[in-house]
Design an enzyme around this catalytic site. Structure first.
Site, PDB file in Angstrom:
ATOM      1  N   GLU A  34      -9.746  -4.933 -20.173  1.00  0.00           N
ATOM      2  CA  GLU A  34     -10.057  -3.587 -20.667  1.00  0.00           C
ATOM      3  C   GLU A  34     -11.553  -3.284 -20.576  1.00  0.00           C
ATOM      4  O   GLU A  34     -12.055  -2.383 -21.255  1.00  0.00           O
ATOM      5  CB  GLU A  34      -9.559  -3.441 -22.109  1.00  0.00           C
ATOM      6  CG  GLU A  34      -8.055  -3.509 -22.201  1.00  0.00           C
ATOM      7  CD  GLU A  34      -7.571  -3.457 -23.630  1.00  0.00           C
ATOM      8  OE1 GLU A  34      -7.394  -2.355 -24.143  1.00  0.00           O
ATOM      9  OE2 GLU A  34      -7.387  -4.513 -24.233  1.00  0.00           O
ATOM     10  N   LYS A  82       5.859  -7.650 -22.574  1.00  0.00           N
ATOM     11  CA  LYS A  82       4.409  -7.474 -22.732  1.00  0.00           C
ATOM     12  C   LYS A  82       3.723  -8.816 -22.978  1.00  0.00           C
ATOM     13  O   LYS A  82       4.274  -9.671 -23.670  1.00  0.00           O
ATOM     14  CB  LYS A  82       4.058  -6.581 -23.929  1.00  0.00           C
ATOM     15  CG  LYS A  82       5.142  -5.751 -24.541  1.00  0.00           C
ATOM     16  CD  LYS A  82       4.586  -4.887 -25.683  1.00  0.00           C
ATOM     17  CE  LYS A  82       5.704  -4.155 -26.381  1.00  0.00           C
ATOM     18  NZ  LYS A  82       5.274  -3.356 -27.515  1.00  0.00           N
ATOM     19  N   SER A  92      -4.147  -1.697 -23.824  1.00  0.00           N
ATOM     20  CA  SER A  92      -4.241  -0.670 -22.775  1.00  0.00           C
ATOM     21  C   SER A  92      -3.045  -0.691 -21.827  1.00  0.00           C
ATOM     22  O   SER A  92      -3.136  -0.230 -20.695  1.00  0.00           O
ATOM     23  CB  SER A  92      -5.534  -0.811 -21.963  1.00  0.00           C
ATOM     24  OG  SER A  92      -6.634  -0.443 -22.752  1.00  0.00           O
ATOM     25  N   SER A  93      -1.950  -1.257 -22.264  1.00  0.00           N
ATOM     26  CA  SER A  93      -0.705  -1.355 -21.477  1.00  0.00           C
ATOM     27  C   SER A  93      -0.832  -2.249 -20.248  1.00  0.00           C
ATOM     28  O   SER A  93       0.037  -2.239 -19.386  1.00  0.00           O
ATOM     29  CB  SER A  93      -0.204   0.032 -21.039  1.00  0.00           C
ATOM     30  OG  SER A  93       0.054   0.833 -22.152  1.00  0.00           O
ATOM     31  N   LYS A  97      12.863  -4.650 -27.973  1.00  0.00           N
ATOM     32  CA  LYS A  97      13.865  -3.580 -27.864  1.00  0.00           C
ATOM     33  C   LYS A  97      13.178  -2.246 -27.589  1.00  0.00           C
ATOM     34  O   LYS A  97      12.129  -1.949 -28.163  1.00  0.00           O
ATOM     35  CB  LYS A  97      14.624  -3.493 -29.183  1.00  0.00           C
ATOM     36  CG  LYS A  97      15.781  -2.525 -29.197  1.00  0.00           C
ATOM     37  CD  LYS A  97      16.414  -2.549 -30.595  1.00  0.00           C
ATOM     38  CE  LYS A  97      17.498  -1.507 -30.739  1.00  0.00           C
ATOM     39  NZ  LYS A  97      18.681  -1.791 -29.930  1.00  0.00           N
ATOM     40  N   VAL A 148      13.758   4.399 -29.074  1.00  0.00           N
ATOM     41  CA  VAL A 148      13.840   5.788 -28.644  1.00  0.00           C
ATOM     42  C   VAL A 148      13.329   6.650 -29.795  1.00  0.00           C
ATOM     43  O   VAL A 148      13.861   6.586 -30.906  1.00  0.00           O
ATOM     44  CB  VAL A 148      15.296   6.162 -28.284  1.00  0.00           C
ATOM     45  CG1 VAL A 148      15.377   7.619 -27.839  1.00  0.00           C
ATOM     46  CG2 VAL A 148      15.809   5.233 -27.190  1.00  0.00           C
ATOM     47  N   ARG A 161       9.754   9.531 -31.057  1.00  0.00           N
ATOM     48  CA  ARG A 161       8.438  10.107 -30.756  1.00  0.00           C
ATOM     49  C   ARG A 161       7.378   9.030 -30.950  1.00  0.00           C
ATOM     50  O   ARG A 161       7.495   8.194 -31.844  1.00  0.00           O
ATOM     51  CB  ARG A 161       8.168  11.290 -31.704  1.00  0.00           C
ATOM     52  CG  ARG A 161       9.110  12.461 -31.477  1.00  0.00           C
ATOM     53  CD  ARG A 161       9.144  13.390 -32.683  1.00  0.00           C
ATOM     54  NE  ARG A 161       7.930  14.207 -32.785  1.00  0.00           N
ATOM     55  CZ  ARG A 161       7.670  15.023 -33.828  1.00  0.00           C
ATOM     56  NH1 ARG A 161       8.529  15.107 -34.845  1.00  0.00           N
ATOM     57  NH2 ARG A 161       6.566  15.749 -33.849  1.00  0.00           N
ATOM     58  N   GLU A 162       6.361   9.060 -30.103  1.00  0.00           N
ATOM     59  CA  GLU A 162       5.302   8.060 -30.197  1.00  0.00           C
ATOM     60  C   GLU A 162       4.109   8.673 -30.937  1.00  0.00           C
ATOM     61  O   GLU A 162       3.637   9.748 -30.578  1.00  0.00           O
ATOM     62  CB  GLU A 162       4.909   7.606 -28.789  1.00  0.00           C
ATOM     63  CG  GLU A 162       4.075   6.365 -28.827  1.00  0.00           C
ATOM     64  CD  GLU A 162       3.928   5.638 -27.493  1.00  0.00           C
ATOM     65  OE1 GLU A 162       4.650   5.963 -26.528  1.00  0.00           O
ATOM     66  OE2 GLU A 162       3.067   4.749 -27.438  1.00  0.00           O
ATOM     67  N   ASP A 199      -0.245   2.378 -34.522  1.00  0.00           N
ATOM     68  CA  ASP A 199       0.636   3.085 -33.584  1.00  0.00           C
ATOM     69  C   ASP A 199       2.091   2.825 -33.972  1.00  0.00           C
ATOM     70  O   ASP A 199       2.445   1.693 -34.314  1.00  0.00           O
ATOM     71  CB  ASP A 199       0.410   2.578 -32.155  1.00  0.00           C
ATOM     72  CG  ASP A 199      -1.031   2.781 -31.693  1.00  0.00           C
ATOM     73  OD1 ASP A 199      -1.787   3.468 -32.408  1.00  0.00           O
ATOM     74  OD2 ASP A 199      -1.381   2.253 -30.626  1.00  0.00           O
ATOM     75  N   ASN A 249       4.565  -0.063 -34.107  1.00  0.00           N
ATOM     76  CA  ASN A 249       4.448  -0.739 -32.817  1.00  0.00           C
ATOM     77  C   ASN A 249       3.295  -1.730 -32.836  1.00  0.00           C
ATOM     78  O   ASN A 249       3.472  -2.894 -32.517  1.00  0.00           O
ATOM     79  CB  ASN A 249       4.276   0.284 -31.696  1.00  0.00           C
ATOM     80  CG  ASN A 249       4.169  -0.386 -30.340  1.00  0.00           C
ATOM     81  OD1 ASN A 249       4.780  -1.434 -30.116  1.00  0.00           O
ATOM     82  ND2 ASN A 249       3.395   0.185 -29.446  1.00  0.00           N
ATOM     83  N   SER A 270      -9.765   9.863 -26.628  1.00  0.00           N
ATOM     84  CA  SER A 270      -9.126   8.870 -27.503  1.00  0.00           C
ATOM     85  C   SER A 270      -8.707   9.468 -28.836  1.00  0.00           C
ATOM     86  O   SER A 270      -9.408  10.276 -29.439  1.00  0.00           O
ATOM     87  CB  SER A 270     -10.059   7.688 -27.748  1.00  0.00           C
ATOM     88  OG  SER A 270     -10.212   6.946 -26.577  1.00  0.00           O
TER      89      SER A 270
HETATM   90  N1  ADP Z   1       9.487  -1.330 -28.079  1.00  0.00           N
HETATM   91  C1  ADP Z   1       9.075  -0.255 -27.417  1.00  0.00           C
HETATM   92  N2  ADP Z   1       9.872   0.830 -27.306  1.00  0.00           N
HETATM   93  C2  ADP Z   1       9.467   1.938 -26.606  1.00  0.00           C
HETATM   94  N3  ADP Z   1       8.280   2.020 -25.978  1.00  0.00           N
HETATM   95  C3  ADP Z   1       7.450   0.955 -26.040  1.00  0.00           C
HETATM   96  C4  ADP Z   1       7.798  -0.231 -26.771  1.00  0.00           C
HETATM   97  N4  ADP Z   1       6.790  -1.099 -26.662  1.00  0.00           N
HETATM   98  C5  ADP Z   1       5.848  -0.504 -25.911  1.00  0.00           C
HETATM   99  N5  ADP Z   1       6.236   0.726 -25.528  1.00  0.00           N
HETATM  100  C6  ADP Z   1       5.485   1.654 -24.685  1.00  0.00           C
HETATM  101  O1  ADP Z   1       4.449   0.925 -24.004  1.00  0.00           O
HETATM  102  C7  ADP Z   1       3.161   1.355 -24.456  1.00  0.00           C
HETATM  103  C8  ADP Z   1       2.225   0.168 -24.558  1.00  0.00           C
HETATM  104  O2  ADP Z   1       2.752  -0.799 -25.404  1.00  0.00           O
HETATM  105  P1  ADP Z   1       1.936  -1.416 -26.616  1.00  0.00           P
HETATM  106  O3  ADP Z   1       2.821  -2.380 -27.319  1.00  0.00           O
HETATM  107  O4  ADP Z   1       1.363  -0.327 -27.425  1.00  0.00           O
HETATM  108  O5  ADP Z   1       0.794  -2.253 -25.885  1.00  0.00           O
HETATM  109  P2  ADP Z   1      -0.785  -2.021 -25.725  1.00  0.00           P
HETATM  110  O6  ADP Z   1      -1.401  -2.929 -26.733  1.00  0.00           O
HETATM  111  O7  ADP Z   1      -1.079  -2.460 -24.341  1.00  0.00           O
HETATM  112  O8  ADP Z   1      -1.076  -0.571 -25.984  1.00  0.00           O
HETATM  113  C9  ADP Z   1       3.422   2.060 -25.762  1.00  0.00           C
HETATM  114  O9  ADP Z   1       2.400   2.993 -26.017  1.00  0.00           O
HETATM  115  C10 ADP Z   1       4.786   2.693 -25.517  1.00  0.00           C
HETATM  116  O10 ADP Z   1       4.681   3.877 -24.724  1.00  0.00           O
HETATM  117 MG    MG Z   2      -0.538   0.506 -27.606  1.00  0.00          MG
END
Ligand code: ADP
Ligand code: MG
Length: 365
Positions: free
Chosen positions: A17, A186, A192-193, A223, A226, A228-229, A303, A315, A327
């Site tokens: 990153e 992951k 940062s995905s 898992k 489904v 809203r994020e 998040d 999350n 950001s």
């Molecule tokens: N279990 C999950 N269900 C649905 N979407 C997910 C899930 N885990 C990750 N994502 C998607 O992937 C993105 C990145 O995952 P995340 O766990 O936040 O990792 P990072 O630390 O890289 O941001 C999330 O913002 C979301 O859009």
């Molecule tokens: Mg994230």
């Protein structure tokens, strides 16, 4: 006489990153109140070399961060009472920093390692301490602590690169039966995905696992939720406060690296999110509990997902959230009445307050 507070801003760093950190640092540099703070920009190259960086003054910062001017290696001198930053070769003492703001994302910056170094050097720093940083970086340990506090998380399993016959990894079939497809793979320690995939079938699974193992020895297989994020910002030490929540509407199949940083139209940010008041209050409460359960201080972004049934599923936490122009962390505070410049001021004051608080602790009987 210089009576401004001397702030060192660390940026770049050894993680994947690195580039995001440069963008974040640029915004912090631009917004910090220079009447109150004297800023020293300390670049960290991808190899981990520290040096004084003058590109920010010139307004153009190359990526990756490199010591192109041949500036000297920096070192921290420990145990001199006052912390000291030293240019090694010329033995040039730059002097004490009053506080450091690590604007570093991911491993070697957000994971407690830099925080440990700064602590050894007796320098106050912005954001979570060593433990909170380390816990927040490791998605597995983080989720276990959340589960222990009865905070809602998505079901997941682990894959270990060095699994053996005694503790084998679950197979694709076992995972698909437990989590259903699609599911997420992951690296446990990243952000940062980077290295994240959404998996639909066994072929994609094999690819996703190979990709993610390039970044970490431990993977989370989770898992698909489904819903809203959402994201929410937290600020404070002992009595933290929560901003309004914001929503991310990803235009990709998930909020991937591309959607976050490369595609200008990759995601729509709704700040604040459109939510009824009672739900905002519940989200704020849950986020504050999360912050405390994960031993955080100073700042963090929490998040989560909000399902159709209004269930909140956490999350992750980010202990050094993005500070780029787009950001959420600073934007959510702005929407909650704290400007970017004031936010940086408060973060630095929280760092100093924590340092002074912790200094009161006895170190001998
Ligand atoms: N279990 C999950 N269900 C649905 N979407 C997910 C899930 N885990 C990750 N994502 C998607 O992937 C993105 C990145 O995952 P995340 O766990 O936040 O990792 P990072 O630390 O890289 O941001 C999330 O913002 C979301 O859009
Ligand atoms: Mg994230």
């Amino acid at each position: 006489m210089e009576n401004r507070i001397k702030v060192g801003i660390l940026f770049g760093g050894k993680s994947a990153e690195h580039e995001v950190s440069i963008q974040s640092a640029k915004n912090v540099y631009d917004a910090i109140d220079k009447n109150k703070y004297q800023v020293t920009m300390i670049g960290i190259s991808k190899r981990g070399q520290w040096f004084l960086d003058h590109y920010f003054e010139k307004g153009c910062v190359p990526a990756p961060v490199e010591n192109a001017d041949g500036g000297e290696n920096l070192a921290l001198v420990l145990g001199t009472g006052e912390n000291q930053l030293l240019e090694v070769a010329g033995k040039n003492l730059i002097g004490a920093l009053d506080v450091v703001f690590p604007v570093l994302h991911g491993p070697f910056g957000e994971d407690g390692t830099v925080q440990g170094l700064l602590k050894q050097a007796n320098i106050p720093f912005v954001g979570a301490d060593v433990l909170g940083s380390a816990v927040g970086m490791d998605k597995d340990v983080m989720k276990r602590l959340l589960r222990d506090s009865d905070l809602p998380i998505a079901p997941y399993v682990l894959l270990h690169k060095y699994a053996d016959a005694e503790m084998p990894n679950p197979t694709y079939q076992e995972i698909a039966a437990y989590l259903c497809v699609p599911f997420f793979v992951k690296p446990a320690n990243l952000g940062s995905s980077v290295g994240i995939s959404k998996v639909q079938d066994e072929g994609e699974f094999d690819q996703a696992v190979a990709e993610a193992f390039q970044y970490d020895h431990k993977l989370i297989v989770e898992k698909n939720i489904v819903g809203r994020e959402m994201e929410i910002s937290i600020l404070g030490n002992e009595n933290p406060m929560a901003s309004l929540p914001g929503e991310i509407i990803s235009q990709h199949s998930f909020y991937s690296y591309e959607a976050k940083y490369l595609d200008e139209h990759g995601a729509i940010l709704k700040i604040p999110a459109s939510l009824p008041d009672h739900l905002v209050a519940k989200i704020q409460q849950t986020a504050l509990k999360t912050f405390k359960a994960l031993c955080c201080e100073g700042m963090a972004r929490v998040d989560f997902f909000l399902t159709e049934k209004d269930e909140i599923i956490i999350n992750e936490i980010n202990t050094i959230p993005g500070f780029t122009k787009i950001s959420m962390y600073p934007k959510l505070w702005d929407a909650s009445g704290i400007s970017y410049t004031e936010l940086i001021d408060r973060l630095i004051q929280l760092a100093l307050a924590r340092f002074n608080r912790d200094r009161q602790l006895k170190t001998s009987r």
